[in-house]
Structure formats: structure tokens, C-alpha cells
Design an enzyme around this catalytic site. Structure first.
Site, PDB file in Angstrom:
ATOM      1  N   CYS B 413      86.371   2.604  84.007  1.00  0.00           N
ATOM      2  CA  CYS B 413      87.622   2.294  84.694  1.00  0.00           C
ATOM      3  C   CYS B 413      88.048   3.408  85.635  1.00  0.00           C
ATOM      4  CB  CYS B 413      88.719   1.970  83.699  1.00  0.00           C
ATOM      5  SG  CYS B 413      89.026   3.249  82.497  1.00  0.00           S
ATOM      6  N   HIS B 457      92.747   3.746  79.523  1.00  0.00           N
ATOM      7  CA  HIS B 457      92.463   2.995  80.736  1.00  0.00           C
ATOM      8  C   HIS B 457      93.091   3.690  81.937  1.00  0.00           C
ATOM      9  CE1 HIS B 457      91.079  -0.429  82.832  1.00  0.00           C
ATOM     10  NE2 HIS B 457      92.275  -0.963  83.103  1.00  0.00           N
ATOM     11  N   ASP B 473      94.534  -3.883  88.912  1.00  0.00           N
ATOM     12  CA  ASP B 473      93.513  -3.323  88.007  1.00  0.00           C
ATOM     13  C   ASP B 473      92.136  -3.697  88.518  1.00  0.00           C
ATOM     14  OD1 ASP B 473      91.979  -2.330  86.034  1.00  0.00           O
ATOM     15  OD2 ASP B 473      92.990  -3.371  84.388  1.00  0.00           O
TER      16      ASP B 473
END
Lengths: 332, 661
Positions: B413, B457, B473
Site C-alpha cells: 500500500c 495501511h 485508496d
């Protein structure tokens, strides 16, 4: 000055002693420890425990460590519960004190203490204490009893009473000492200390050091030996047998049989009544050892002519319990 | 060794007591070993070996002089290992060493008692290092062992010594428990420490750092520890809405994202719109950092914390203990338009933007009519191209963003968020990185959600005209078929990350998972009710009892009352006479009771034989059972002894004995 202090100290001790709660002895002769008669104080171990707990508490509070607090509180609670267990260990304990066999002054008088755990729970670590003597602690199983003998120095003739018998316990963790005083009437008879030598009864011999029984010594017939009993005259000990390592025996002479002797207070001239009683005791013991019929005359008391152990003990009891106030009357 | 004073025999410990105490100290000190320097542990081991050898061969025990030398050696050893004799490590090492040295000098029972008492201290010290439930239970056993040791040392227990000792220690401990509870709940706590002895509380804490570079988050993810627990007031929202907001990063130096300098004294501007409000409580594990995590976007500010212009919740102090706070968040929101300076900050670019990155951004710009359209273009790019999502990305060189975008194309991520934010900035859209956690594992047993470090994250926020800061995202845009579950399950080890979709289907895995959930529930309860119990909870309890106004005084009064009451109850329980009725008497009572029911009550003055005579003359039909019963009962009652068989016979006689009127 010191005398005055000693007096004050003695008086304050007396008044303090009056304040103490004692366990009374019931009608059945048994003292049962009641709740209000138990004293309890922390021991040295208990103080140490408390100190360590304080440190633990402060540390845990300071670092806001809840688990530290939890364990500190746990140990503190255990201590509190232990205090109640110590108290509870004494509560309801049945104590019976009896005097032991008579002894001569200067010997150790024994008292027999029966500790009984009535009901359903055992008693742990029960210790008796009187002055210097503290026999090892005992465990009394539930519904059972234990006998503990306690020795007390018998300093003076008469009835030796054990006034306050201390019963203590440090059960369960020795953090606290719980104790109580048992008031009891139990007494052990203390005979007067026999003089080393005494004049022949019937003779007014002012000199107690004069060789004893010069008259007719050879006329006595040796009739046999018996085992040594306490108070026997050393002169009758069969030293030859002793040298052969057969043990202590006393020669018995039958030559005096049929002889009658009066052991008489008024025939002795020692001024101190206690010394006189010592001489009389020696005379009684000698007469008993010689197996003669003897009687005892004390001011106000007469024990008739007789023979045997029971008679001897009766006479010794008279001597032990003799009241001197009569003596002064009769001398003058 | 000649003792200076002869020890009375009653005060001399026996070998078994010395052995048990030594073993107890050894067992109680054992959990400390991971926290002690190896030198200290080695010295302790050496002392224990001498102690145990001394039990077998008495001459192995050192004399006074050697003991003094050993003491000096122990102190020097501690000093050498920790460079200090105070503080958490130095003090603990010194204390344990001294306690072990004392074991070499157990001449009288008094020494043993001292060691048994100091065991309490040894136990409490360990909670500075570890506060887990298993350790607590283990040390609880040790504490009861110390109590048993003291009981045994006092003695006077009769023949079955071991059994009596254990029984007494167990009853003392059990009776102490209610009292412990009362004291624990009601004993007033300090709100701030009185002094500090350098207890290092940040050691070994894991948490999100306030910067991001390639590999930073995946390191955290593999860690696998719990980050926090959440309890929602109402049913929790969808897992893909659970973005737990943490640090916000503005500045990129070509490799590393960092927060940059926030304008001083800034505070969160009120939201233009907010909807879908949600209330919950968070139990945050200590991280050693100041971030308080909250659902995107937090509305409340818990005590001792502040909400800044980037909507980051910051605690005033580093979090060294579990922190519990209530929060309210808006799942739907619209932030206010930022000023020009903030817009400026969101457009800064590092100097390693390559021409092909610029070309890509320019291409998106020309192909889209609006900023929102451009963002969608960007996401479509990540979805369309062969980007792989993996915890084990290939190593990246000097320009990680460029290499990731055009060469390796597989990352985690942090790679996606970083390159996406850079591309947005290149295209002229202000963007920033937000670190936090995504998702959470529902614990049905405890009724809460667990958020693990493996849920860490990073995502992007872009500033769109008329919409304020909008969460994007890029990781979620990756085609699910290109998510590398295998590496994740290998590294996270049976975790339940939302993104990796690690489904455990087998019954055994399900069972293991349930066990884990149960263990976590226990742990959460432990945290909440024991470790985290504070003055605040005490006052809440007082409030509920109606003494809220009394504060500390109320606590003290209540504590004294409760302790007295508990002690009174314990005493009553002790005093209750535990005499059971004699079985013989019980049978006779039952016999009389049955005859009374048949109209033949025993008169108080009647003995069993008179009563039997009267019954038999009044009711000749009852003669056989009554005479049989009494023939057994009377000799047993008044005879020399009663046997178990007699009682059994009486019971069988009674079984069929039901006289009627």
C-alpha cells in the site's frame, strides 16, 4: 530510693496484672478460652511482612501498576485473615491444669496441662509458657487432646500454684502471636527442703552436725535391700552394690522394728522455723528409711505413730503446709 | 562454618523447607530471565547451583568470607551488566541477585521467613516488565506458595504436615480473595506518580511511525501485534469503511514521506457537511507514540489530546499505557475549503520526478475534463495495468516511485499511495498521504473489533474543488486477482487482513480462530478491568452508588466499611460450628419423627426404651419394627461403641418403617 522505685514498679505490675483478663476455670475444672480473653499482637516476622507490604504498596501506587497493587492487597488480606486465624486457633480451646506429684523444695515441680480441641477443628501450634519454661508447641487433632507437662522451679515449701499460665499460638504464618492467660487453682505440693543431717529424733540435740544415730547402730539387723527412693538417706545406700554397677539400692535394717520414735518440733532448738522444718523433714525421711514407727508433733498438729509410705507422705504434707504463726506461739 | 550463636533446634529449618524455598525463589525468578542481562542470569544460575549442591553436601555452602566476596561480585556483576544499580533494570537485577545470595545463608527459620516475605516483592517487580494474564496466574501460584512456606515454617501442624500446610494455605488464600477484591476496587489511586525511578515504559512498543518510506508499513504488518480494540455502540459499519486515521504526511523528499511543519496553533476547521455519525470506544495498546486512531473523520477530542487542522488526533503525552477513549466520527463528510497556503503545501514535488511520470500525469490531464475525472483516470490506470499487490515486493533503487510505476509494478500500500499522491501533485491536484489502519477483525465472543498491526495501511487524500479533501485508496483499485494472498498468509501468519482476504475455511482453522478470539476476549477483559482500572473507574463506581460527591473520602469510608464487613463475614463463616449431627442421633430422630406422624409423639421425658414400651402397648401391630430398631439402637447408643455396620442396619430398618395412624 531504689526500694521506693521497686515498690512502685511492683505496685504498677500488680495493678496491671489485675487488669489482665484471664480465662476462668469452669465448674468442671476446665478452662475454655473465650473471645474476650485473647490478646493478639504482631510478631517480628509480622512487622517485617508489614514493612515489605508498605514498600510494595508505595511502589505499585507510584507506578500505577494495578497488578502490583492486586498482589500487595492479596498478601495484606492474607495477613488480615491470618490474624483472625491466630485468634480463632485459641478460641474455645479447653485447658485443664493439674498439679504433678509432690516434690521437695529446690526441685522442679511439674504441672500436667491437658489441651483439648473440642468440636470439629484441630488446633495448631499451641505453646504453653510460664516464666522460663516453654515446652515445644503441640498440635491437637480435632476432638482429641494432648498432655503437656510444664516444669516450674519449686523454691519454697507449701502449695505451688501456677497463677497465670500463658497459652500462645503463632499459627498460621507467625505474623501474629495470640495468647491468653489461664487462671487455675492447680497446685503441686512442695515439701520442705530436707536438712543434710538431722539429730536423732527423741534426743534434744542442739548440734545437728553430731554424728547421727550412734546408739545401737550395730544392733540393727540387716534385713534386705530395696530400690533407692528419692529422699532416702545416703547413709543407707548400698555403696558396694553401687560400685558393682548394680544400681542404687538402700539397705534396710530390721533391727529397729518395734521401735517407736516421736519426731517433735519442740525438741529442736534451731531458731528459724524453716530450718527446723528442714530438720524435721530429714528426720521423717530417716525414720521412714529406717522403717521405724514414728509420730510427728508440730505446734497444733499431731500425726500419730504409724509406719509406711502413706504415713510418711502425710507427715511430709503436714510439714509442707505447716503454718509458722503457730510456731512462734508455741516457742514462747 | 561455626554460627556465632547456636540456633535453638526449634528455629533450625529442615532440609525440605530449605529445598522448597529455594525452588520457589527459582520458579518465581524464572519469568524475569528474558529481561535480565545474560551476565546477571548466569550469576543467579551459579548461586542456585551452589544452593542446591549445599543441600546435598553441606560443605559446598560458602562461609562468611566467601559470602561477602560473592556479594561484592554480585554487585559488580550487576553494575557491569546494567551500568546502574537503580532504575528498572539495574534495581531488579540487584534485588534478584541479593535475594539469591540470601539463599546461601539460611541458618535459621527467620532467614527463610525473610526470603518468603521478599518473594512478594520479587513478584510485584515483575509486573513492571509484563502484565499478561498467564504471568499473573503463574505468579499467583507463587504467592500462594510463599504463604504455604510461611505456614510450614511456623510448624505445629501435626503428622500430616504437607497436607495440613497446603490446606491451611489454600483456605487462607481463598478467604483473602474477597478482601483483595474489595481493597483493589476501593483503595484510592494516585493520579500522578510521586517520584520516578527511570522506569522505561516505551521499550519494545510497536506502533505506526510518523513517516513513510518503502518497506516501513510492511514491516509493521508482519509484526502481527494488536493495535487497538474498538467497541461500536451500534452495529459496526462495513469493513471497507473502516479507515482508522493516523498521521498525515505532506512532504516528500524523493524517497521518504514526512509530516512537514504544521502551521503552529492550527486546529480543525468545522466540517461543511457531516453525516452517518457513529459512536464507539477504543482501547488503544501502548505505542510509545502520540497518535490516537479514530475512524475517518473524527469529530470528538478525547481528554488530554487535541485535533489538529489535518484531523489528526494527538495525545498530549506519549502513550506508554493502554488508553481508553470514546469517539464520534462522521463516515460521510465534507471538509471546508483550505486556504492557499495549504493548497501550496499539497502541491510540493520532490526533484526526482522523471519525464515519464510527468508524461503520464499530463496524459491523464489532457484526457479528463475535471479533477475528479483525473482521479478516476489514475485509479483506472492501477486497475488496468499489471500491478501486483504483495507484501514481498522487489527491492527498489534510488527513485522508488519511478521504478515502481514503470518497472517492478508490484508493491504494498505504501508504494501505491506514494506514487499515486506524487502523480496527482504532478497533475496539479493537491494530495497528501494518510497513515492508519484499515478494517478490523470482529470478535463475536467479546462483541468488539480487533485491529491488528497487520491492518496498517496508507492511503491518499486529494483536494477537489467544492468537495474538500477526499479520500482515495489506490490500493483498493488493484485487480483482486493480482493480490498475492500466499505471501501475506505466510508473513502475517493466519491473520485476517481485509485486503488480502485470507479466508480460513477448514474446521480446524475455524476452531483455532475461535480460540484466538476467546483468548483475546479474556485479554481485553483483563486490560479493561484489571490493568486499566483507575481512579476514574472508582469515581464512576462511587457515582453509581450515590456517593459521587465524596470523592476520595467516600472511597476511604467505603473501603473501611467494606473491609470490615468482609472480615466480619469471614469470621462468621469461621465461627459457624461445623458439628454434624451424630448419625445415630439422626436416625433416632427420624424414627421418633415417623412415630409422631403416626400419632405417637415421644414425650420429652421419655427415654428410648420407655418410649418403645409405650408405643408397643398402644400399637401392638408396630411391635416387630419398633423392637427391632430399638434392639439395635439402645446398645449402640448406650453401649461401649457404635460401629458403622450398626448405623447401616439402623438405616435399613428405617427405610421400610412408615407407620400409619
Amino acid at each position: 530510693m531504689t526500694g521506693a522505685f521497686a515498690q512502685i514498679a511492683a505496685r504498677s505490675r500488680q495493678s496491671f496484672s489485675n487488669l489482665l483478663r484471664r480465662v476462668p476455670t469452669g465448674a468442671d475444672g476446665v478452662a475454655r478460652v473465650g473471645a474476650r480473653q485473647i490478646y493478639i499482637l504482631p510478631t517480628r516476622t509480622g512487622l517485617m511482612f508489614g514493612t515489605v507490604l508498605m514498600v510494595m504498596l508505595l511502589g505499585s501506587l507510584n507506578y500505577q501498576n494495578n497488578l502490583g497493587l492486586l498482589f500487595t492487597f492479596f498478601l495484606a488480606s492474607v495477613g488480615l485473615v491470618a490474624m483472625h486465624h491466630a485468634w480463632f486457633n485459641l478460641l474455645g480451646l479447653a485447658v485443664q491444669v493439674r498439679g504433678g506429684p509432690p516434690v521437695f523444695a529446690g526441685e522442679t515441680a511439674t504441672f500436667e496441662v491437658t489441651l483439648r480441641a473440642e468440636g470439629q477443628r484441630p488446633r495448631h501450634d499451641i505453646q504453653l509458657r510460664k516464666d522460663a519454661d516453654a515446652p515445644p508447641p503441640v498440635h491437637v487433632p480435632d476432638g482429641d487432646q494432648r498432655l503437656v507437662s510444664l516444669g516450674l522451679p519449686a523454691a519454697r515449701r507449701g502449695r505451688l500454684r501456677i497463677k497465670d499460665l500463658m497459652i500462645e499460638t503463632r499459627h498460621p504464618m507467625q505474623l501474629f502471636r495470640a495468647w491468653c492467660y489461664v487462671a487455675t487453682d492447680a497446685a503441686t505440693l512442695v515439701y520442705p527442703l530436707p536438712a543434710r543431717q538431722a539429730p536423732e529424733p527423741g534426743h534434744d540435740a542442739g548440734d545437728a552436725r553430731r554424728p547421727h544415730r550412734t546408739r545401737g547402730e550395730g544392733a540393727e539387723d540387716y534385713v534386705g535391700s530395696r530400690g533407692y527412693r528419692h529422699g532416702d538417706s545416703p547413709r543407707h545406700i548400698d555403696w558396694k552394690a553401687y560400685a558393682r554397677e548394680r544400681g542404687l539400692f538402700v539397705k534396710q535394717y530390721g533391727g529397729d522394728q518395734g521401735q517407736e520414735v516421736w519426731i517433735d518440733w519442740s525438741r529442736l532448738s534451731a531458731p528459724d522455723p524453716e530450718i527446723r522444718l528442714g530438720l524435721l523433714t530429714r528426720q521423717v525421711l530417716d525414720a521412714d528409711a529406717a522403717n521405724v514407727r514414728f509420730g510427728l508433733r508440730l505446734p497444733g498438729v499431731v500425726e500419730g505413730l504409724a509406719q509406711g509410705q502413706a504415713h510418711t507422705q502425710r507427715c511430709l504434707t503436714r510439714l509442707a503446709l505447716f503454718d509458722d504463726t503457730h510456731a512462734t506461739d508455741s516457742i514462747h | 562454618m561455626i554460627p556465632t550463636q547456636p540456633i535453638p533446634s526449634i528455629e533450625r529449618p529442615d532440609a525440605a523447607q530449605t529445598l522448597w524455598l529455594s525452588l520457589l525463589v527459582l520458579a518465581a525468578a524464572l519469568p524475569l530471565t528474558p529481561y535480565l542481562h545474560w551476565q546477571v542470569s548466569a550469576f543467579l544460575l551459579f548461586l542456585f547451583v551452589i544452593r542446591l549442591a549445599g543441600l546435598r553436601w553441606h560443605t559446598a555452602l560458602p562461609g562468611t568470607w566467601i559470602r561477602a566476596l560473592l556479594t561484592l561480585a554480585g554487585v559488580a556483576n550487576c553494575l557491569h551488566a546494567n551500568h546502574s544499580l537503580v532504575g528498572q533494570d539495574g534495581g531488579t537485577a540487584l534485588f534478584v541477585t541479593m535475594l539469591a545470595l540470601k539463599l546461601l545463608e539460611l541458618g535459621s527459620k527467620r532467614d527463610l521467613r525473610l526470603v518468603a516475605i521478599l518473594l512478594g516483592f520479587l513478584i510485584v517487580i515483575q509486573f513492571l516488565f509484563d502484565q499478561s494474564l498467564p504471568l499473573t496466574l503463574y505468579l499467583g501460584v507463587m504467592a500462594v506458595g510463599a504463604v504455604a512456606m510461611l505456614v510450614d515454617l511456623n510448624g505445629g501442624l501435626g503428622e500430616a504436615r504437607l497436607r495440613s500446610t497446603l490446606r491451611i494455605a489454600a483456605s487462607l488464600s481463598l478467604q483473602a480473595l474477597p478482601l483483595t477484591l474489595v481493597l483493589f476496587v476501593l483503595f484510592p489511586r494516585l493520579n500522578a506518580p510521586l517520584w520516578s525511578l527511570g522506569v522505561d515504559t516505551t521499550k519494545g512498543l510497536t506502533g505506526m511511525s510518523d513517516s513513510m518510506e518503502p518497506g516501513a508499513i510492511s514491516e509493521l504488518v508482519v509484526n502481527g501485534e494488536l493495535a487497538f480494540r474498538v467497541r461500536f455502540d451500534r452495529p459496526p459499519p462495513n469493513p471497507n469503511q473502516l479507515y482508522w486515521r493516523g498521521p498525515v504526511l505532506w512532504e516528500m523528499d524523493g524517497r521518504r514521506w514526512s509530516p512537514g511543519d504544521l502551521p503552529a496553533g492550527s486546529s480543525a476547521a468545522p466540517l461543511v457537511e457531516s453525516g452517518n455519525l457513529i459512536d464507539y470506544e477504543i482501547l488503544l495498546e501502548p505505542s510509545g507514540k502520540r497518535w490516537l486512531f479514530a475512524l475517518d473523520l473524527p469529530l470528538d477530542t478525547p481528554d488530554e489530546s487535541s485535533l489538529d487542522a489535518d484531523f489528526q488526533l494527538l495525545s498530549r503525552q506519549s502513550l506508554t499505557a493502554v488508553k481508553r477513549y470514546r469517539m464520534r466520527s462522521a463516515l460521510d463528510y465534507r471538509t471546508a475549503e483550505p486556504d492557499a497556503r495549504e493548497r501550496e503545501r499539497g502541491l510540493q514535488l520532490p526533484d526526482n520526478i522523471t519525464p515519464r511520470m510527468r508524461a503520464l500525469a499530463d496524459e491523464w490531464r489532457t484526457r479528463s475534463a475535471s479533477d475528479a475525472e483525473l482521479v478516476r483516470q489514475g485509479l483506472a490506470f492501477f486497475n488496468r495495468e499489471a500491478f501486483h499487490y504483495t507484501l514481498l515486493p522487489p527491492r527498489l533503487g534510488a527513485n522508488p516511485s519511478d521504478e515502481f510505476l514503470f518497472e517492478t509494478r508490484s508493491g504494498f500500500c505504501e508504494h501505491y499511495a506514494s506514487s499515486f499522491a506524487l502523480l496527482m501533485r504532478t497533475a496539479g491536484i493537491p494530495a497528501r498521504i494518510v497513515l492508519g489502519y484499515l478494517g478490523g477483525e470482529a470478535n463475536a465472543i467479546g462483541g468488539y473489533q480487533m485491529v491488528w498491526q497487520s491492518d496498517a495501511h496508507a492511503w491518499v487524500e486529494v483536494l477537489l474543488d467544492g468537495q474538500g479533501w477526499v479520500r482515495v485508496d489506490p490500493t483498493a483499485a488493484v485487480d483482486p486477482s493480482r493480490i498475492d494472498n500466499r505471501s501475506a498468509s505466510q508473513l502475517i501468519g493466519g491473520g485476517t487482513s481485509v485486503r488480502f482476504d485470507l479466508a480460513q475455511a477448514s474446521a480446524l482453522a475455524q476452531f483455532a480462530r475461535n480460540l484466538r478470539l476467546l483468548a483475546d476476549t479474556l485479554d481485553a477483559t483483563w486490560q479493561n478491568w484489571v490493568l486499566d482500572f483507575s481512579a476514574k473507574d472508582q469515581f464512576a463506581l462511587l457515582e453509581r452508588l450515590g456517593f459521587g460527591g465524596l470523592r476520595e473520602y467516600g472511597l476511604v469510608v467505603l473501603m473501611v466499611l467494606a473491609v470490615s464487613l468482609t472480615l466480619g463475614l469471614i469470621l462468621l463463616a469461621l465461627l459457624r460450628d461445623r458439628t454434624q449431627p451424630d448419625p445415630l442421633d439422626a436416625h433416632y430422630a427420624r424414627f421418633c419423627q415417623r412415630l409422631a406422624r403416626a400419632g405417637l409423639p415421644r414425650r420429652p421425658s421419655e427415654g428410648p426404651s420407655d418410649f418403645g414400651q409405650r408405643v408397643m402397648t398402644q400399637r401392638p401391630d408396630l411391635t416387630p419394627p419398633v423392637s427391632r430398631f430399638l434392639a439395635l439402637y439402645i446398645p449402640a447408643r448406650f453401649g461401649p461403641r457404635q460401629s458403622r455396620e450398626t448405623i447401616g442396619l439402623l438405616a435399613s430398618q428405617l427405610r421400610g418403617f412408615r407407620p400409619h395412624r
